[in-house]
Design a protein around this motif. Structure first.
Motif, mmCIF file in Angstrom:
data_model
loop_
_atom_site.group_PDB
_atom_site.id
_atom_site.type_symbol
_atom_site.label_atom_id
_atom_site.label_comp_id
_atom_site.label_asym_id
_atom_site.label_seq_id
_atom_site.Cartn_x
_atom_site.Cartn_y
_atom_site.Cartn_z
ATOM 1 N N ILE A 109 43.491 38.107 56.587
ATOM 2 C CA ILE A 109 44.067 37.882 55.265
ATOM 3 C C ILE A 109 43.533 38.910 54.279
ATOM 4 O O ILE A 109 42.505 39.547 54.522
ATOM 5 N N GLU A 110 44.242 39.057 53.157
ATOM 6 C CA GLU A 110 43.777 39.938 52.099
ATOM 7 C C GLU A 110 44.071 39.298 50.742
ATOM 8 O O GLU A 110 45.075 38.597 50.574
ATOM 9 N N ALA A 111 43.175 39.515 49.794
ATOM 10 C CA ALA A 111 43.371 39.030 48.429
ATOM 11 C C ALA A 111 44.264 40.027 47.699
ATOM 12 O O ALA A 111 44.029 41.231 47.755
ATOM 13 N N PHE A 112 45.290 39.505 47.010
ATOM 14 C CA PHE A 112 46.195 40.413 46.306
ATOM 15 C C PHE A 112 46.370 40.066 44.832
ATOM 16 O O PHE A 112 46.990 40.797 44.083
ATOM 17 N N LEU A 113 45.791 38.927 44.396
ATOM 18 C CA LEU A 113 45.901 38.537 42.993
ATOM 19 C C LEU A 113 44.767 37.588 42.636
ATOM 20 O O LEU A 113 44.467 36.663 43.385
ATOM 21 N N ILE A 114 44.146 37.819 41.494
ATOM 22 C CA ILE A 114 43.108 36.927 40.991
ATOM 23 C C ILE A 114 43.752 35.975 39.992
ATOM 24 O O ILE A 114 44.244 36.399 38.946
ATOM 25 N N THR A 115 43.782 34.706 40.327
ATOM 26 C CA THR A 115 44.356 33.720 39.417
ATOM 27 C C THR A 115 43.442 33.512 38.215
ATOM 28 O O THR A 115 43.903 33.414 37.083
ATOM 29 N N ALA A 116 42.131 33.447 38.484
ATOM 30 C CA ALA A 116 41.194 33.217 37.392
ATOM 31 C C ALA A 116 39.778 33.598 37.805
ATOM 32 O O ALA A 116 39.410 33.475 38.975
ATOM 33 N N ASN A 288 38.473 29.203 31.888
ATOM 34 C CA ASN A 288 38.516 30.342 32.810
ATOM 35 C C ASN A 288 38.901 31.617 32.076
ATOM 36 O O ASN A 288 39.381 31.588 30.948
ATOM 37 N N THR A 289 38.731 32.745 32.767
ATOM 38 C CA THR A 289 39.169 34.037 32.251
ATOM 39 C C THR A 289 40.330 34.523 33.103
ATOM 40 O O THR A 289 40.241 34.527 34.336
ATOM 41 N N TYR A 290 41.427 34.933 32.454
ATOM 42 C CA TYR A 290 42.628 35.361 33.167
ATOM 43 C C TYR A 290 42.825 36.865 32.955
ATOM 44 O O TYR A 290 42.932 37.324 31.814
ATOM 45 N N LEU A 291 42.863 37.593 34.049
ATOM 46 C CA LEU A 291 42.881 39.050 33.985
ATOM 47 C C LEU A 291 44.300 39.599 33.861
ATOM 48 O O LEU A 291 45.223 39.102 34.511
ATOM 49 N N SER A 292 44.455 40.651 33.046
ATOM 50 C CA SER A 292 45.730 41.340 32.912
ATOM 51 C C SER A 292 45.991 42.170 34.163
ATOM 52 O O SER A 292 45.117 42.307 35.028
ATOM 53 N N ARG A 293 47.189 42.736 34.251
ATOM 54 C CA ARG A 293 47.521 43.570 35.411
ATOM 55 C C ARG A 293 46.510 44.719 35.563
ATOM 56 O O ARG A 293 46.012 44.977 36.659
ATOM 57 N N LYS A 294 46.211 45.381 34.463
ATOM 58 C CA LYS A 294 45.258 46.498 34.501
ATOM 59 C C LYS A 294 43.877 46.014 34.920
ATOM 60 O O LYS A 294 43.203 46.650 35.755
ATOM 61 N N GLN A 295 43.430 44.901 34.371
ATOM 62 C CA GLN A 295 42.117 44.353 34.724
ATOM 63 C C GLN A 295 42.087 43.896 36.179
ATOM 64 O O GLN A 295 41.046 44.017 36.842
ATOM 65 N N GLN A 296 43.209 43.363 36.656
ATOM 66 C CA GLN A 296 43.302 42.959 38.064
ATOM 67 C C GLN A 296 43.063 44.163 38.974
ATOM 68 O O GLN A 296 42.272 44.099 39.923
ATOM 69 N N ILE A 297 43.758 45.248 38.690
ATOM 70 C CA ILE A 297 43.638 46.456 39.528
ATOM 71 C C ILE A 297 42.212 46.990 39.487
ATOM 72 O O ILE A 297 41.634 47.336 40.525
ATOM 73 N N GLU A 298 41.630 47.033 38.294
ATOM 74 C CA GLU A 298 40.263 47.544 38.144
ATOM 75 C C GLU A 298 39.264 46.665 38.889
ATOM 76 O O GLU A 298 38.364 47.164 39.582
ATOM 77 N N THR A 299 39.411 45.346 38.742
ATOM 78 C CA THR A 299 38.464 44.427 39.385
ATOM 79 C C THR A 299 38.592 44.463 40.901
ATOM 80 O O THR A 299 37.587 44.572 41.618
ATOM 81 N N LEU A 300 39.816 44.371 41.405
ATOM 82 C CA LEU A 300 40.022 44.359 42.855
ATOM 83 C C LEU A 300 39.642 45.710 43.481
ATOM 84 O O LEU A 300 39.237 45.753 44.651
ATOM 85 N N SER A 301 39.771 46.785 42.728
ATOM 86 C CA SER A 301 39.467 48.118 43.258
ATOM 87 C C SER A 301 37.974 48.422 43.238
ATOM 88 O O SER A 301 37.514 49.319 43.955
ATOM 89 N N PHE A 304 34.987 43.673 42.905
ATOM 90 C CA PHE A 304 35.362 42.469 43.651
ATOM 91 C C PHE A 304 34.860 42.503 45.091
ATOM 92 O O PHE A 304 34.284 41.533 45.583
ATOM 93 N N SER A 305 35.087 43.612 45.782
ATOM 94 C CA SER A 305 34.651 43.708 47.187
ATOM 95 C C SER A 305 33.137 43.562 47.299
ATOM 96 O O SER A 305 32.636 42.944 48.242
ATOM 97 N N LYS A 306 32.415 44.111 46.331
ATOM 98 C CA LYS A 306 30.953 43.982 46.328
ATOM 99 C C LYS A 306 30.565 42.525 46.108
ATOM 100 O O LYS A 306 29.629 42.005 46.744
ATOM 101 N N ASN A 307 31.287 41.841 45.228
ATOM 102 C CA ASN A 307 31.012 40.437 44.987
ATOM 103 C C ASN A 307 31.251 39.594 46.232
ATOM 104 O O ASN A 307 30.479 38.678 46.540
ATOM 105 N N ILE A 308 32.319 39.911 46.975
ATOM 106 C CA ILE A 308 32.608 39.183 48.217
ATOM 107 C C ILE A 308 31.517 39.462 49.248
ATOM 108 O O ILE A 308 31.087 38.547 49.972
ATOM 109 N N LEU A 309 31.049 40.697 49.320
ATOM 110 C CA LEU A 309 29.947 41.031 50.228
ATOM 111 C C LEU A 309 28.696 40.242 49.852
ATOM 112 O O LEU A 309 28.028 39.671 50.728
ATOM 113 N N ASP A 310 28.368 40.201 48.564
ATOM 114 C CA ASP A 310 27.203 39.434 48.105
ATOM 115 C C ASP A 310 27.354 37.957 48.448
ATOM 116 O O ASP A 310 26.398 37.299 48.871
#
Length: 338
Positions: A109-116, A288-301, A304-310
């Protein structure tokens, strides 16, 4: 003699016509069933409160994609992960902790959108009769939490922050509905959970800590939409439509949170879908905090991956997962946000 056969012949023609019509109908019906574009896409959701629930309640995902969807409700992230792993569902709503656990064990699976980015919508609540006033009072008490969920990760992170060894408290694995039942029976002293169970235990409990504060301590958690990789490869346009539909609601909320959360239609739709009290919706949305499209791309790029590793490393240290990947970039996609 012709008169003797006139009626039977006429009847035969009618029967044949009906038979042909039935066969044509059946053929068309079978075409619809086997046509991939007409099959309902099966999507798993949970009862967390967020603005995009309005789009689900109003059928906007179906309308905007011109694709039927079958929505299935689940109580916990691990339950959704199991359905994704088996192929019973193609898309699922889970938290970052079960996502870390699932990808660590190779679920495709892969994450493609952060709801919150989760905050006060998930909290550790202590029973007013438990005598718990401060973190140290948790020692020797029974705490319920759905295992390998975002709240489980937040609970363990909080205990670590407070220097309370896990073996000094009794942590039991219960799903949200089971938590409410155990709470009402007096079987547990505290619970770390989300809506609608959260509001039900808060009625006779006090919040000791929430996921916003735990995130500030360095253990943030997220609510995500994830997809099976094989489905994503075959259905990119549907996922782009799905993302746009969800982001429209998140952006509407961010533009005017007060107007969105006090709109009676929005409140009733979210309440009906999640089981939360209408009176609590505004507060829960603000948690909660809801991310915009730009913030979504920045966070997932980036982080986010470092947070999942942690998260995965922390879960391994707690004995909740057996192995950790070198990195999790291949389980994150921004392709449908572009």
């Amino acid at each position: 003699m012709r008169k003797q056969y006139k009626k039977p012949l006429f009847t035969t023609v009618i029967v044949l016509a009906a038979l042909v019509g039935f066969l044509v109908y059946q053929t068309r019906g079978n075409t619809d069933i086997t046509d991939e574009g007409k099959k309902p896409i099966i999507i798993a959701y949970q009862t967390g409160v967020d603005p995009s629930k309005v789009a689900q309640a109003e059928g906007l995902y179906e309308k905007n994609s011109n694709q039927p969807i079958e929505w299935k409700k689940f109580d916990t992230g691990p339950d959704v992960v199991n359905a994704l792993a088996s192929g019973d569902v193609s898309i699922g709503n889970i938290g970052s902790s079960p996502f870390a656990a699932a990808t660590s064990r190779g679920v495709p699976i892969e994450a493609f959108l952060i709801t919150a980015k989760l905050g006060s919508s998930e909290a550790l609540v202590v029973n007013q009769k438990s005598g718990i006033k401060q973190p140290s009072d948790l020692i020797g008490k029974t705490i319920a939490v759905p295992f390998v969920s975002t709240t489980h990760y937040s609970l363990l992170s909080a205990l670590k922050h407070w220097n309370i060894p896990e073996n000094k408290v009794k942590i039991i694995n219960l799903r949200p509905p089971e938590i409410v039942a155990a709470w009402n029976r007096g079987d547990i002293d505290a619970a770390y959970v989300w809506e609608p169970a959260l509001s039900k235990v808060k009625a006779t409990g006090n919040v000791l800590i929430d996921s916003h504060q735990v995130g500030e301590w360095g253990a943030p958690t997220y609510d995500l939409w994830v997809v099976r990789k094989d489905f994503a490869e075959k259905n990119p346009e549907f996922l782009k439509s799905f993302v746009s539909t969800a982001l429209t609601q998140l952006e509407k909320y961010n533009q005017n949170p007060e107007a969105f959360s006090h709109d009676e239609k929005n409140v009733n739709e979210i309440s009906t879908l999640t089981g939360s009290s209408p009176a609590d919706i505004a507060l829960l949305l603000s948690g909660n905090t809801y991310l915009s499209r730009k913030q979504q791309i920045e966070t997932l790029s980036n982080e986010f991956s470092k947070n999942i590793l942690d998260t995965a490393q922390f879960l391994k240290g707690q004995g909740k997962v057996d192995q950790v990947k070198a990195d999790y970039h291949d389980n994150v996609s921004t392709a449908f946000l572009q």
